[in-house]
Design an enzyme around this catalytic site. Structure first.
Site, PDB file in Angstrom:
ATOM      1  N   ALA A  63      46.286  45.902  27.234  1.00 42.05           N
ATOM      2  CA  ALA A  63      45.420  45.788  26.074  1.00 42.05           C
ATOM      3  C   ALA A  63      44.029  45.385  26.556  1.00 42.05           C
ATOM      4  CB  ALA A  63      45.979  44.735  25.134  1.00 42.05           C
ATOM      5  N   GLY A 105      50.171  45.899  28.048  1.00 48.41           N
ATOM      6  CA  GLY A 105      50.250  47.006  27.091  1.00 48.41           C
ATOM      7  C   GLY A 105      50.355  48.360  27.786  1.00 48.41           C
ATOM      8  N   GLU A 108      53.967  48.702  28.391  1.00 47.42           N
ATOM      9  CA  GLU A 108      54.586  48.890  27.063  1.00 47.42           C
ATOM     10  C   GLU A 108      54.381  50.326  26.577  1.00 47.42           C
ATOM     11  OE1 GLU A 108      52.459  45.392  25.499  1.00 47.42           O
ATOM     12  OE2 GLU A 108      54.416  44.711  24.783  1.00 47.42           O
ATOM     13  N   GLU A 128      51.234  39.197  30.781  1.00 43.20           N
ATOM     14  CA  GLU A 128      50.603  38.512  29.640  1.00 43.20           C
ATOM     15  C   GLU A 128      50.667  36.994  29.728  1.00 43.20           C
ATOM     16  OE1 GLU A 128      52.514  41.184  29.451  1.00 43.20           O
ATOM     17  OE2 GLU A 128      51.817  42.572  27.917  1.00 43.20           O
TER      18      GLU A 128
HETATM   19  N1  3HC Z   1      40.979  44.192  29.333  1.00 42.26           N
HETATM   20  C1  3HC Z   1      39.637  44.194  29.431  1.00 42.26           C
HETATM   21  N2  3HC Z   1      38.975  44.244  30.583  1.00 42.26           N
HETATM   22  C2  3HC Z   1      39.718  44.307  31.696  1.00 42.26           C
HETATM   23  C3  3HC Z   1      41.116  44.302  31.677  1.00 42.26           C
HETATM   24  C4  3HC Z   1      41.759  44.250  30.424  1.00 42.26           C
HETATM   25  N3  3HC Z   1      43.091  44.265  30.316  1.00 42.26           N
HETATM   26  N4  3HC Z   1      41.573  44.359  32.940  1.00 42.26           N
HETATM   27  C5  3HC Z   1      40.488  44.409  33.720  1.00 42.26           C
HETATM   28  N5  3HC Z   1      39.369  44.376  32.978  1.00 42.26           N
HETATM   29  C6  3HC Z   1      37.979  44.433  33.447  1.00 42.26           C
HETATM   30  C7  3HC Z   1      37.593  43.196  34.217  1.00 42.26           C
HETATM   31  O1  3HC Z   1      37.121  42.197  33.342  1.00 42.26           O
HETATM   32  C8  3HC Z   1      36.516  43.740  35.123  1.00 42.26           C
HETATM   33  O2  3HC Z   1      35.343  43.828  34.351  1.00 42.26           O
HETATM   34  P1  3HC Z   1      33.904  43.579  35.017  1.00 42.26           P
HETATM   35  O3  3HC Z   1      33.792  44.604  36.096  1.00 42.26           O
HETATM   36  O4  3HC Z   1      32.979  43.723  33.889  1.00 42.26           O
HETATM   37  O5  3HC Z   1      33.966  42.187  35.560  1.00 42.26           O
HETATM   38  C9  3HC Z   1      36.980  45.156  35.416  1.00 42.26           C
HETATM   39  O6  3HC Z   1      37.907  45.480  34.391  1.00 42.26           O
HETATM   40  C10 3HC Z   1      37.679  45.323  36.749  1.00 42.26           C
HETATM   41  O7  3HC Z   1      38.688  44.343  36.845  1.00 42.26           O
HETATM   42  P2  3HC Z   1      38.991  43.565  38.206  1.00 42.26           P
HETATM   43  O8  3HC Z   1      37.735  43.088  38.810  1.00 42.26           O
HETATM   44  O9  3HC Z   1      40.054  42.582  37.903  1.00 42.26           O
HETATM   45  O10 3HC Z   1      39.553  44.787  39.090  1.00 42.26           O
HETATM   46  P3  3HC Z   1      40.711  44.790  40.161  1.00 42.26           P
HETATM   47  O11 3HC Z   1      40.769  46.163  40.697  1.00 42.26           O
HETATM   48  O12 3HC Z   1      40.578  43.634  41.086  1.00 42.26           O
HETATM   49  O13 3HC Z   1      42.071  44.533  39.344  1.00 42.26           O
HETATM   50  C11 3HC Z   1      43.665  44.868  37.568  1.00 42.26           C
HETATM   51  C12 3HC Z   1      42.511  45.477  38.418  1.00 42.26           C
HETATM   52  C13 3HC Z   1      44.889  44.600  38.469  1.00 42.26           C
HETATM   53  C14 3HC Z   1      44.024  45.835  36.508  1.00 42.26           C
HETATM   54  C15 3HC Z   1      43.195  43.517  36.992  1.00 42.26           C
HETATM   55  O14 3HC Z   1      41.937  43.721  36.351  1.00 42.26           O
HETATM   56  C16 3HC Z   1      44.105  42.906  35.992  1.00 42.26           C
HETATM   57  O15 3HC Z   1      45.059  42.241  36.372  1.00 42.26           O
HETATM   58  N6  3HC Z   1      43.801  43.065  34.688  1.00 42.26           N
HETATM   59  C17 3HC Z   1      44.482  42.424  33.630  1.00 42.26           C
HETATM   60  C18 3HC Z   1      45.842  42.991  33.396  1.00 42.26           C
HETATM   61  C19 3HC Z   1      46.490  42.285  32.242  1.00 42.26           C
HETATM   62  O16 3HC Z   1      46.541  41.083  32.171  1.00 42.26           O
HETATM   63  N7  3HC Z   1      47.026  43.070  31.305  1.00 42.26           N
HETATM   64  C20 3HC Z   1      47.655  42.551  30.158  1.00 42.26           C
HETATM   65  C21 3HC Z   1      46.661  42.451  29.045  1.00 42.26           C
HETATM   66  S1  3HC Z   1      47.344  41.653  27.619  1.00 42.26           S
HETATM   67  C22 3HC Z   1      48.271  42.858  26.873  1.00 42.26           C
HETATM   68  O17 3HC Z   1      48.370  43.936  27.366  1.00 42.26           O
HETATM   69  C23 3HC Z   1      48.898  42.477  25.575  1.00 42.26           C
HETATM   70  C24 3HC Z   1      49.857  43.513  25.086  1.00 42.26           C
HETATM   71  O18 3HC Z   1      51.166  43.079  25.347  1.00 42.26           O
HETATM   72  C25 3HC Z   1      49.709  43.736  23.619  1.00 42.26           C
END
Ligand code: 3HC
Ligand code: NAI
Length: 648
Positions: A63, A105, A108, A128
């Site tokens: 997400a 997500g 998912e 998450e």
């Molecule tokens: N939402 C919004 N922005 C995100 C994002 C996300 N899920 N994941 C990454 N970004 C953004 C970062 O903020 C960053 O932005 P910036 O360049 O402006 O600073 C850019 O994307 C690149 O991210 P990273 O610097 O972290 O890039 P990496 O290549 O090092 O890592 C990644 C990539 C492994 C995908 C890492 O970004 C990550 O772990 N992201 C989060 C994943 C996550 O937690 N997903 C779950 C979200 S909650 C959810 O899905 C709820 C659902 O169940 C309903």
């Protein structure tokens, strides 16, 4: 069709590509676009099956976390759920083609499809909990149906992603595709186009052993002390095992909403973005050139030199370590070997082969970076910088691991102060993620950009800190430690103070930290970072004079057994009481709240001064330092976030 989701047809297969750089987060336009594309493919008479694939570097990272910070977050998640329902209910087979990562997500979404293919290097996960949330779009219900309850609990409550091979073994994906993923997915879609649709939600969950949930709860309480989301994730998976799919989804949604409203998720989401904000530095951009770091040299093979060497080796960068005596060199290498003892012997040998210990400067002229990690003494450091300045090749970054000394004074003995920078690693340097990057007055932007890139390559977080005594972290820990000691003088016990801050969520109490780091070291930090103050702690110098330096001498604020287990020491209690009385300090009962408030507010106040003086670029950098270097509980966001929080 919107630009975030593309729809094409490869003869009889509809191919839906998600194109929302950098990580294909499920941002609002993506969610609607994906749902519309699935509906469009179902309406397209020529399409027999559907492939969903991500453009760019990844499938879907989850997400869009920004959306959770908005008042419309509830509606947003409802839209994701509707999109996933449309995918699962598609009359035509939906094949998900995963490369990079399918996280949160993203996984998912993949699980709502009917088949999943994966590239060998890809990962899947439900991270998450690290944001104080649980999977909110069916992850806790579909994952146990695909991978079993035990795996689902592990992935949803602990958040670590798993590799393609493990995902295949767990039954989360159907096949690993070597080579062209899109072509493989289209071919696979043709294979399954005429088969009856199989929906994850129709699967039954085999009887789950209740012990799985109780064991996971015990483990989660330990690993995620104080955090609510991991327990909610376990509850949600347990609901999957007990309820029909639709009811389970409802329960998941309730638990997700509770987590989303919690102060903990606000703090953890803030921390997620705070960690990513540290690289945004005025005057430095992605186009700032950096120096290639292929070889490193480290001067000093002590606690820090050895740890830093291992950090480089872990990132595949060979290092040369220079010492002054064979004895010190042997001791340093023995420490490294001890650390590698738990690795497979071949791996340990490979790593050791990347470290060249020596007493001369031979080969140091080939290094792209030299890191000085000798005693914390200005003259000693200046001597080393004088020596390496003569030897280092042009373009070599000259770094010091000083924890408090003035970078400019160190740089001043070289003919190239523009190449000098502070890289303040934390102990143990092969484990701790934080590096304070301290720029001197002359440091070139290219050197700072190199330091930031290097931190990332070492798997660490580099945070810019101003060149002031103690930089950011130690300057703050000093006032925190002072306050803890004043509380002792005023009547609290060592155990009261440690327990109150441990219960607040700190990795350890302040006096336990003193005993770990060494009371002599903390005294030196105080001497350098402490402002001239009207009141100074009275007991610490006496403890040091008694040789009670902490764990390393078996006695400090507490006494330690051979396993370094602490117990209260009546001698220390008497020393504190006598010292306080002699100084005329009124002793009283002190509440846990007062202990926490005074210590944490000391951090906040010093953090504010640091910001005012421009020694930190932003408040969130201070928080990142505290979260990654000082054991501040992530779910409280860091001292600066904590100070601004809504009332709990
Ligand atoms: N939402 C919004 N922005 C995100 C994002 C996300 N899920 N994941 C990454 N970004 C953004 C970062 O903020 C960053 O932005 P910036 O360049 O402006 O600073 C850019 O994307 C690149 O991210 P990273 O610097 O972290 O890039 P990496 O290549 O090092 O890592 C990644 C990539 C492994 C995908 C890492 O970004 C990550 O772990 N992201 C989060 C994943 C996550 O937690 N997903 C779950 C979200 S909650 C959810 O899905 C709820 C659902 O169940 C309903
Ligand atoms: P240490 O005492 O364990 O190691 C210092 C090593 O440097 C010794 O092995 C010594 O023989 C060697 N050395 C001294 N002069 C030398 C020279 N001229 N050439 C080559 N080697 C020389 O010290 P430690 O703890 O590793 O600290 C090193 C630096 O790191 C200090 O500046 C300290 O402030 C800083 N630091 C220490 C942290 C800690 O927790 N120990 C944390 C962060 C920074």
């Amino acid at each position: 069709m919107n630009t975030l989701v593309r729809f094409e047809r490869d003869r009889d297969v509809a191919v839906i590509s998600i194109d929302n750089p950098p990580v294909n987060a499920l941002s609002p336009g993506v969610v609607e676009g994906l749902k519309g594309a699935i509906e469009g493919a179902n309406a397209d008479a020529e399409a027999r099956a559907i492939v969903v694939i991500g453009s760019g570097r990844t499938f879907i990272a989850g997400a869009d976390v920004h959306e959770f910070q908005k008042p419309t977050s509830g509606e947003y998640v409802a839209n994701i759920r509707a999109c996933l329902a449309a995918i699962e209910n598609s009359a035509k087979a939906v094949v998900m083609a995963i490369h990079g990562a399918a996280l949160g997500g993203g996984l998912e979404t993949a699980m709502a499809g009917h088949y999943r293919l994966i590239a060998p290097s890809a990962q899947v996960g439900q991270p998450e909990v690290k944001l104080g949330l649980i999977p909110g779009a069916g992850g806790t219900q579909r994952l146990p149906r695909q991978a079993g309850v035990a795996k689902a609990v592990e992935m949803c409550a602990f958040g670590a992603p798993i590799k393609a091979q493990d995902a295949l073994a767990a039954g989360i994906v159907d096949r690993i595709v070597d080579g062209d993923l899109r072509a493989g997915a289209v071919a696979f879609a043709r294979e399954v186009a005429d088969k009856p649709i199989r929906r994850t939600s129709d699967r039954q969950i085999a009887n789950a052993d209740p012990a799985i949930f109780s064991a996971a709860r015990d483990q989660a309480r330990k690993k995620w002390r104080g955090q609510t989301a991991p327990l909610a994730a376990i509850d949600a998976v347990e609901a999957a095992a007990k309820l029909v799919f639709a009811e389970g989804l409802k329960r998941e949604a309730e638990l997700f909403d509770e987590c989303l409203r919690s102060q903990q998720s606000k703090a953890l989401i803030y921390a997620f973005f705070a960690e990513r904000a540290v690289t945004k530095i005025p005057g430095i951009s992605s186009s700032t050139p950096t120096y290639d770091i292929a070889r490193a040299a480290i001067v000093g093979a002590g606690t820090m030199g050895g740890g830093i060497a291992m950090a480089f080796v872990n990132a595949g960068i060979p290092v040369l370590i220079k010492e002054t005596s064979q004895e010190a060199l042997d001791r340093g290498m023995a420490n490294i070997r001890r650390n590698y003892a738990r690795l497979r012997p071949e791996t340990a040998e490979q790593k050791l082969a990347m470290i060249t210990p020596q007493l001369t400067f031979d080969g140091v002229d080939q290094a792209d970076i030299i890191i000085e990690a000798v005693f914390e003494n200005l003259a000693a450091k200046q001597q080393v910088f004088h020596e390496i300045d003569v030897i280092a090749k042009p373009g070599c970054v000259l770094a010091t691991n000083t924890s408090s000394l003035d970078i400019d004074q160190i740089a001043s003995v070289t003919a190239r102060p523009e190449m000098v920078i502070g890289l303040h690693f934390f102990s143990p340097a092969n484990i701790m993620r934080l590096i304070e990057i301290v720029r001197g007055g002359a440091t070139r932007p290219e050197v700072t950009a190199t330091a930031l890139a290097l931190a990332k390559r070492l798997g660490k977080i580099g945070v810019i800190a101003g060149n002031c005594p103690g930089f950011i972290g130690n300057r703050m820990i000093n006032v925190y430690g002072r306050e803890a000691q004043f509380l002792l003088e005023e009547g609290a016990s060592v155990e009261d103070v440690n327990q109150a801050l441990f219960d607040f969520g700190m990795a350890m109490g302040p006096l336990a930290m003193f005993d770990l780091v060494g009371n002599d070291v903390m005294r030196d930090i105080a001497a350098i970072s402490g402002p001239a103050a009207a009141r100074n702690p009275l007991v610490l110098p006496r403890l040091c004079a008694l040789g009670r330096l902490g764990q390393k001498t078996g006695k400090g604020w507490s006494q330690y057994d051979e396993n370094r287990k602490p117990s209260p020491d009546p001698e220390v209690a008497a020393l504190i009481e006598n010292t306080a009385r002699a100084a005329g300090i009124q002793r009283r009962v002190i509440s846990k709240e007062e202990i926490v408030d005074r210590c944490i507010l000391a951090l906040v106040n010093e953090g504010t001064r640091i910001l005012e003086e421009g020694m930190a670029l932003r408040a969130s950098d201070i928080d990142v330092i505290y979260l990654t270097g000082y054991g501040f509980p992530a779910w409280r966001g860091g001292p600066m976030f904590y100070a601004k929080r809504e009332s709990p």
